[in-house]
Design a protein around this motif. Structure first.
Motif, PDB file in Angstrom:
ATOM      1  N   ARG A  86      42.531  37.578  29.891  1.00  0.00           N
ATOM      2  CA  ARG A  86      42.993  37.787  31.258  1.00  0.00           C
ATOM      3  C   ARG A  86      43.269  36.477  31.980  1.00  0.00           C
ATOM      4  NH1 ARG A  86      42.596  41.859  35.156  1.00  0.00           N
ATOM      5  NH2 ARG A  86      41.587  43.223  33.630  1.00  0.00           N
ATOM      6  N   ASP A  87      42.445  35.432  31.705  1.00  0.00           N
ATOM      7  CA  ASP A  87      42.599  34.167  32.433  1.00  0.00           C
ATOM      8  C   ASP A  87      43.987  33.569  32.273  1.00  0.00           C
ATOM      9  OD1 ASP A  87      40.018  34.486  33.174  1.00  0.00           O
ATOM     10  OD2 ASP A  87      39.186  33.012  31.767  1.00  0.00           O
ATOM     11  N   TYR A  89      46.715  35.009  32.405  1.00  0.00           N
ATOM     12  CA  TYR A  89      47.690  35.681  33.271  1.00  0.00           C
ATOM     13  C   TYR A  89      47.150  35.821  34.696  1.00  0.00           C
ATOM     14  CZ  TYR A  89      50.225  36.983  29.011  1.00  0.00           C
ATOM     15  OH  TYR A  89      50.934  36.950  27.832  1.00  0.00           O
ATOM     16  N   HIS A  90      46.174  34.981  35.046  1.00  0.00           N
ATOM     17  CA  HIS A  90      45.506  35.134  36.340  1.00  0.00           C
ATOM     18  C   HIS A  90      46.495  35.072  37.505  1.00  0.00           C
ATOM     19  CE1 HIS A  90      42.478  34.892  39.458  1.00  0.00           C
ATOM     20  NE2 HIS A  90      43.102  33.806  39.929  1.00  0.00           N
ATOM     21  N   ASP A  91      47.408  34.113  37.497  1.00  0.00           N
ATOM     22  CA  ASP A  91      48.327  33.967  38.624  1.00  0.00           C
ATOM     23  C   ASP A  91      49.266  35.169  38.745  1.00  0.00           C
ATOM     24  OD1 ASP A  91      49.477  33.246  36.210  1.00  0.00           O
ATOM     25  OD2 ASP A  91      50.906  31.861  37.121  1.00  0.00           O
ATOM     26  N   THR A  93      48.567  38.276  37.756  1.00  0.00           N
ATOM     27  CA  THR A  93      47.807  39.442  38.226  1.00  0.00           C
ATOM     28  C   THR A  93      47.569  39.376  39.723  1.00  0.00           C
ATOM     29  OG1 THR A  93      45.677  38.374  37.764  1.00  0.00           O
ATOM     30  CG2 THR A  93      46.650  39.704  35.998  1.00  0.00           C
ATOM     31  N   GLN A  94      47.530  38.161  40.262  1.00  0.00           N
ATOM     32  CA  GLN A  94      47.358  38.010  41.701  1.00  0.00           C
ATOM     33  C   GLN A  94      48.654  38.268  42.461  1.00  0.00           C
ATOM     34  OE1 GLN A  94      44.252  37.398  43.197  1.00  0.00           O
ATOM     35  NE2 GLN A  94      43.704  37.907  41.084  1.00  0.00           N
ATOM     36  N   GLU A  95      49.775  37.879  41.861  1.00  0.00           N
ATOM     37  CA  GLU A  95      51.073  37.990  42.546  1.00  0.00           C
ATOM     38  C   GLU A  95      51.667  39.390  42.460  1.00  0.00           C
ATOM     39  OE1 GLU A  95      55.564  35.983  42.476  1.00  0.00           O
ATOM     40  OE2 GLU A  95      53.958  35.164  41.222  1.00  0.00           O
ATOM     41  N   GLN A  97      51.241  43.467  41.904  1.00  0.00           N
ATOM     42  CA  GLN A  97      50.339  44.613  41.881  1.00  0.00           C
ATOM     43  C   GLN A  97      50.741  45.524  40.729  1.00  0.00           C
ATOM     44  OE1 GLN A  97      50.268  46.827  45.506  1.00  0.00           O
ATOM     45  NE2 GLN A  97      48.610  48.195  44.838  1.00  0.00           N
ATOM     46  N   TRP A 100      46.900  46.334  35.087  1.00  0.00           N
ATOM     47  CA  TRP A 100      46.882  45.345  34.011  1.00  0.00           C
ATOM     48  C   TRP A 100      45.861  45.769  32.961  1.00  0.00           C
ATOM     49  CZ3 TRP A 100      50.083  41.058  33.710  1.00  0.00           C
ATOM     50  CH2 TRP A 100      50.849  40.780  34.845  1.00  0.00           C
TER      51      TRP A 100
END
Length: 730
Positions: A86-87, A89-91, A93-95, A97, A100
């Motif tokens: 997951r780390d 693709y962190h940015d 997943t934040q940008e 909705q 995931w």
């Protein structure tokens, strides 16, 4: 020796396939039958399988956000990331909705798709490769074409590198190359028309979720990729669903950008070739190609040979056996040449299927004009499918008329042979090709009502199922004067009496049918609101396609017996004859058309200029049934029609001053009087209130009333419904 050894290894597999095929032939193959209607709720789930293509996923999600904003209904974005944490693709997943889903272990394409489809909450799922960029209108345009009859809608694909040749378009075809199948993409000839095609690709297509989930479970043997989506669509076709291509739904693809990170081009091609053979074994396609397929397997590279022999053995046999229980899939019918989708289905609109033995568009004869005018108005309330024979008579000029139909399907079923005689006409027009197309469309589209046009197609009632069937009799040919029914009458009546409702065009025709549930839906016209008096010295106009024998016979008699007498008293008289396709060629065979003042026209799409330029019209037809549409069109345009009694059927009792009925002896006298007494002619020709029941709007409302009654009760009159309810179906 190596090839011989491989062939020996394949013998048990080959014999098992033969046993499966023999079992399938013994067992009853399923018939293509309508599936239950499956309503769906608004909303689309978008599933994106992603593996190590983060740089492509960003523009994909950015474009998808715009497409979802234009969709106009709920959406759910599901991103299935495998082979990564997951780390990484962190940015993103934040940008963005989305739902995931992460799996640290890598999954093949079909495994990732299956995972995403399992969590999809809407009835339709759009599968989207992470290396795709979607147009803002892509989802909206594809979503328009969801319907109970559709399994998948493919988007049109462009390469992101516009300099590349378009090897991938989304419009697909399957071809038989000497027993080995080839799948290819075709460049669309237009960017407007939705059409059927072979299969919807798994990287940019909208699918019916429930069916897709079932098909995915059957096709895991294609891992890691290729040909699984071909099988999905073939399975859907076999179950009676359609697969569509929507060119207005556009996407851009970075071709093979993910696969090339994990496989060499040579390995990708190897997997493709292996899965092609696997598909052919599983689907038993094409028929009679088994020896070719096994010969090709024997010549595979060592790795592919081992995979074919050792892996998925039971799965292949099971899939092949199931294929024998499904209706057959004909490669040559896909893509659907002659099938034109023009308007999406509308929620709540009943679906009416109209079947014609003759070309309808452009409207070149009275029956075609009637069908066109009714469709044009009924399409406001009903979705319409038109199935028509005589595809050879359609042209580019026809396409503009298709816009009011959900789809138009054209076939060429009637053989080029004489079909004289009422019995032989029914047998030749109700042909196998047309019947097979009707059966296929009924199974795929599940219409609410089937409406058969003309007695020539009455034999199609043998296909009747539980839905209402209507027969429109443009002419009722039964002999009322005979004391005993003729062989022809009995032959027609055995089919006519099996329809739920029968429509005639005149009271005279209605009186010939001794059965319940017969309706009069008149021929109509566009009633003019701006009457223009006829010119003082205009021509006499006759409108009647020569392909209808009474028209040709009537005008020949008129030219021989009536026109010379008129010309003696009105030397400057002119006669315009609008005889339809090839009229001038036909007229050249008879010298009566060579008389002075006579002009013969071939088909003219808009007859209003001729009507406005004439002084009167004539209808010299004899021994005809039905109701002459050209008569009511003449009266509605503000022109007197001088007609035989037979030619005025359906209108004689309507108190229409501009309809002048004459006998043969008075034909010339009445015409001369009307041509020379302009003031009297202008008094008679003015359209009156008596014409209003013959407006197409009024006529189409009567037709719609019959539809509504059939849809509500199964019967088109309340009286007949109550009688049948009390006595039971006969």
């Amino acid at each position: 020796m190596k090839l011989l050894f491989r062939k020996l290894l394949l013998v048990p597999f080959y014999l098992l396939i033969l046993a499966v095929d023999a079992t399938g032939r013994i067992l009853q193959r399923a018939k293509l039958s309508p599936k239950p209607k499956s309503a769906f709720c608004p909303g689309i789930s978008i599933v994106i399988p992603e593996r190590a293509n983060r740089e492509r996923l960003l523009p994909c999600l950015q474009s998808l956000r715009k497409a979802c904003a234009e969709l106009g209904e709920p959406e759910q974005v599901i991103v299935v990331v495998t082979g990564a944490e997951r780390d990484m693709y962190h940015d993103l997943t934040q940008e963005f909705q989305a739902d995931w889903i992460f799996r640290s272990n890598p999954l093949w394409f079909i495994e990732a798709v299956a995972l995403g489809v399992r969590v999809a909450k809407y009835d339709w799922v759009y599968l989207l490769n992470s290396d795709m960029v979607v147009d803002p209108a892509a989802l909206r345009e594809a979503a328009k074409w969801r319907s109970p009859s559709v399994f998948a809608i493919a988007s049109q694909i462009y390469f992101q590198d516009s300099s590349r040749r378009r090897e991938e378009t989304g419009l697909t075809e399957i071809r038989d190359r000497g027993g080995l199948l080839e799948i290819l993409d075709i460049v669309p000839d237009d960017d407007e028309g939705v059409r059927t095609h072979a299969y919807a690709g798994g990287g940019s297509s909208l699918f019916r979720r429930e069916l897709l989930a079932d098909f995915i479970e059957r096709t895991t043997a294609y891992a890691p990729f290729y040909w699984e989506d071909v099988e999905w669509s073939v399975l859907a076709w076999r179950k009676g669903y359609e697969v569509l291509f929507c060119p207005k739904s556009e996407v851009w693809h970075a071709h093979r950008s993910t696969n090339l990170k994990f496989f060499s081009p040579e390995e990708i091609d190897r997997i493709f070739r292996r899965n092609r053979l696997q598909f052919q074994l599983r689907m038993a396609l094409p028929s009679n190609s088994l020896r070719t397929v096994f010969g090709t397997i024997a010549r595979l590279d060592a790795k592919s040979f081992r995979e074919m022999v050792n892996a998925g053995f039971t799965n292949t046999l099971g899939s092949r056996l199931r294929s024998h229980f499904d209706p057959p899939f004909n490669l040559h019918h896909i893509p659907g040449v002659g099938v034109y989708y023009r308007r999406p289905r509308r929620t709540g609109s009943p679906l009416i299927m109209i079947v014609s033995p003759y070309c309808v568009y452009p409207p070149a004869h009275g029956g075609a004009r009637r069908i066109h005018e009714l469709i044009d108005r009924l399409a406001g309330e009903f979705d319409i499918i038109l199935l028509s024979d005589e595809s050879e008579h359609y042209s580019n000029a026809s396409f503009k008329y298709f816009q009011k139909c959900h789809l138009v399907s054209l076939v060429r079923g009637r053989k080029a042979r004489p079909d004289y005689g009422r019995i032989n006409r029914i047998l030749s027009h109700s042909n196998r090709t047309l019947a097979a197309s009707l059966q296929s469309l009924i199974a795929a589209c599940d219409p609410d009502i089937v409406q058969i046009e003309y007695v020539e197609l009455a034999k199609l009632i043998e296909m009747k199922d539980g839905r209402p069937w209507i027969l429109t009799l443009h002419d009722v040919l039964l002999d009322a004067s005979a004391t005993r029914s003729s062989k022809e009458d009995e032959f027609e009546l055995q089919y006519i009496n099996r329809f739920d409702a029968v429509i005639t065009c005149s009271p005279e025709d209605r009186a010939l049918l001794q059965r319940e549930n017969v309706h009069i839906v008149r021929n109509g016209a566009n009633i003019t609101r701006h009457y223009q008096p006829s010119p003082a010295e205009g021509a006499i106009l006759f409108i009647g396609p020569f392909r209808y024998p009474p028209n040709l016979a009537g005008i020949i008699d008129f030219l021989n017996d009536v026109y010379p007498a008129i010309r003696r008293q009105v030397p400057r008289v002119r006669l315009w004859i609008l005889g339809g396709a090839d009229a001038r060629v036909i007229a050249a065979r008879n010298r009566c058309f060579e008389q002075a003042g006579v002009t013969v026209f071939d088909f003219i799409e808009d007859v209003q200029p001729l009507l406005q330029g004439c002084s009167i019209t004539v209808n010299p037809a004899k021994n005809v049934c039905g109701s002459s549409l050209k008569v009511i069109e003449s009266l509605a345009a503000g022109r007197i029609c001088v007609s035989t009694r037979d030619g005025g059927r359906g209108l004689i009792s309507a108190n229409l001053p501009s309809l002048v009925i004459v006998n043969e002896n008075d034909f010339a006298k009445q015409i001369v009087s009307l041509l020379t007494d302009v003031e009297h002619r202008h008094c008679l020709e003015v359209p009156t209130e008596a014409l209003h029941p013959y407006s197409w709007q009024q006529v189409s409302e009567e037709q719609a009333r019959i539809y509504r009654s059939l849809l509500q009760t199964g019967y088109s009159t309340p009286r007949y419904a109550s009688v049948r309810a009390g006595t039971g179906a006969r």
